[in-house]
Design a protein around this motif. Structure first.
Motif, mmCIF file in Angstrom:
data_model
loop_
_atom_site.group_PDB
_atom_site.id
_atom_site.type_symbol
_atom_site.label_atom_id
_atom_site.label_comp_id
_atom_site.label_asym_id
_atom_site.label_seq_id
_atom_site.Cartn_x
_atom_site.Cartn_y
_atom_site.Cartn_z
ATOM 1 N N LYS A 50 -38.294 -14.599 1.178
ATOM 2 C CA LYS A 50 -37.880 -13.218 0.909
ATOM 3 C C LYS A 50 -38.569 -12.612 -0.309
ATOM 4 O O LYS A 50 -38.420 -11.430 -0.580
ATOM 5 C CB LYS A 50 -36.365 -13.178 0.625
ATOM 6 N N SER A 137 -29.520 -11.123 3.271
ATOM 7 C CA SER A 137 -30.039 -10.346 4.398
ATOM 8 C C SER A 137 -31.456 -10.817 4.719
ATOM 9 O O SER A 137 -32.213 -11.192 3.823
ATOM 10 C CB SER A 137 -30.004 -8.866 4.065
ATOM 11 N N ASN A 139 -34.522 -10.036 5.158
ATOM 12 C CA ASN A 139 -35.636 -9.104 4.940
ATOM 13 C C ASN A 139 -36.322 -9.454 3.635
ATOM 14 O O ASN A 139 -35.758 -10.181 2.807
ATOM 15 C CB ASN A 139 -35.111 -7.663 4.851
ATOM 16 N N SER A 145 -32.407 -3.573 4.983
ATOM 17 C CA SER A 145 -31.791 -4.740 5.632
ATOM 18 C C SER A 145 -31.903 -4.619 7.154
ATOM 19 O O SER A 145 -31.797 -3.528 7.696
ATOM 20 C CB SER A 145 -30.314 -4.831 5.255
ATOM 21 N N GLU A 174 -23.947 -4.185 4.735
ATOM 22 C CA GLU A 174 -23.517 -5.482 4.212
ATOM 23 C C GLU A 174 -22.034 -5.534 3.845
ATOM 24 O O GLU A 174 -21.377 -4.512 3.723
ATOM 25 C CB GLU A 174 -24.332 -5.845 2.959
ATOM 26 N N HIS A 225 -33.470 -0.716 -4.224
ATOM 27 C CA HIS A 225 -33.074 -1.713 -3.235
ATOM 28 C C HIS A 225 -32.953 -0.978 -1.916
ATOM 29 O O HIS A 225 -32.861 0.235 -1.901
ATOM 30 C CB HIS A 225 -31.733 -2.318 -3.638
HETATM 31 MG MG MG Z 1 -29.919 -7.814 0.806
#
Ligand code: MG
Ligand code: TXA
Length: 318
Positions: A50, A137, A139, A145, A174, A225
């Motif tokens: 990631k 997640s 990604n 995500s 999430e 993010h």
């Molecule tokens: Mg995440």
């Protein structure tokens, strides 16, 4: 490799996890990249795949309260919430028990862990595995995500060998991360369990949104993010030249007919449908020929709080 969500592939996922590999699995929130929570080498593979900063700890996924109890100390309020919302999109930050070892890498040096019991096949995998799985997640760190198997593949490419295709995630955003401190409930990250749902379950418990404060308690609350490559413009009343448009509901926005591309999160202004579509539509509009993704205002109620939190972070330039 993307494979069907059937018994044979669930068993294959369990075998790979036992061998210290990482696999992508669907949850009710978003797709997770799973590894044995007790295996340092496996956990390290997640951080590498990631490109995740090592100071950002992982959520420890358990099958149920009983498994959680082996790894953390559960207070009364937290147990009430687990009974009400598990398996489901609620992660609770609790003091770590040191008798059973969760990989230190996964905890980023903290003496607490975030635990959650996910639904569906992810839960089945944990039951078969008989140990917790860490799963961020699925990604590349900082990006959108994934809520379907195809976007996991697009983001992680060959960094993951097995992706189980469970279709589109039911919730699409999430889990909510909470922490009980001095009998107050702190929401560290708004998510699938709404503030309204928490209020209803815990009468007279004060709820504090830590999320808005500058200090990073830990969660995905790093500034930029969930971000597409394109610029993001929020609460728009007008679409500018060269922009793609992400609409919500039926209300008209000036020049929306001039948008390069347009999708509507929910024509009927259904906030749950909007959450389900959010990450998928952001990825679809994220093309390099656009000036920005212009996004219509979304009411800050129910899942709207989590949606607006993600959008605010998506709008910060990387
Ligand atoms: Mg995440
Ligand atoms: O819905 C979800 O929670 C998904 C699915 C796959 O279960 N997972 C997920 O993981 O969103 P991730 O890594 O993208 O976000 C986990 C967040 C991180 O921002 C991390 O900082 C926070 O949880 N976290 C983990 N341990 C923590 C702790 N001890 N205290 C505070 N925050 C913590």
């Amino acid at each position: 490799m993307i494979v069907n969500n059937d018994k044979k592939n669930i068993d294959l996922a369990v075998t790979l996890l036992q061998e210290g590999e990482i696999v992508a699995l669907p949850t009710e929130t978003v797709y997770g990249l799973a590894a044995d929570a007790t295996n340092d080498v496996a956990v390290d593979k997640i951080y590498k795949a990631k490109n995740r900063p090592n100071y950002n700890p992982l959520i420890v996924h358990v099958s149920d309260i009983k498994m959680a109890q082996e790894y953390c100390v559960i207070d009364e309020l937290s147990e009430t919430l687990m009974n009400k919302f598990w398996p489901g999109p609620l992660s609770l930050v609790l003091p770590l028990r040191t008798t059973k070892k969760i990989s230190e890498k996964a905890l980023a040096g903290l003496s607490t862990i975030a635990v959650r019991a996910p639904q569906n096949s992810f839960n089945e995998v944990i039951k078969l595995f008989k140990k917790p799985l860490v799963a961020p997640s699925a990604n590349i760190s900082g990006s959108i995500s994934p809520t379907n198997a195809k976007t996991v593949k697009q983001s992680l490419q060959n960094n993951v060998k097995l992706i189980i295709d469970g279709g589109n995630c039911d919730i699409g955003i999430e889990s909510t991360i909470i922490k009980i401190e001095n009998n107050k409930l702190h929401i560290l990250r708004p998510g699938g369990i709404t503030q309204e749902m928490l209020e209803k379950t815990l009468n007279n418990v004060e709820i504090i949104n830590v999320n808005n404060k500058a200090k990073i308690e830990a969660p995905g609350m790093l500034t930029s993010h969930y971000a597409p490559d394109a610029k993001v413009r929020l609460n728009v009343c007008e679409v500018h030249e060269g922009e793609a448009f992400l609409a919500f509901g039926k209300e008209k926005v000036k020049n929306s007919n001039k948008a390069i591309d347009m999708l509507n999160l929910s024509e009927t202004a259904d906030i749950n449908e909007a959450a389900r579509n959010l990450f998928n539509y952001l990825s679809q509009l994220d093309k390099n020929n656009i000036q920005a993704i212009a996004i219509q205002a979304i009411p800050n109620i129910g899942l709207g709080k989590a949606i607006n939190d993600r959008l605010k972070r998506a709008a910060i330039r990387k």
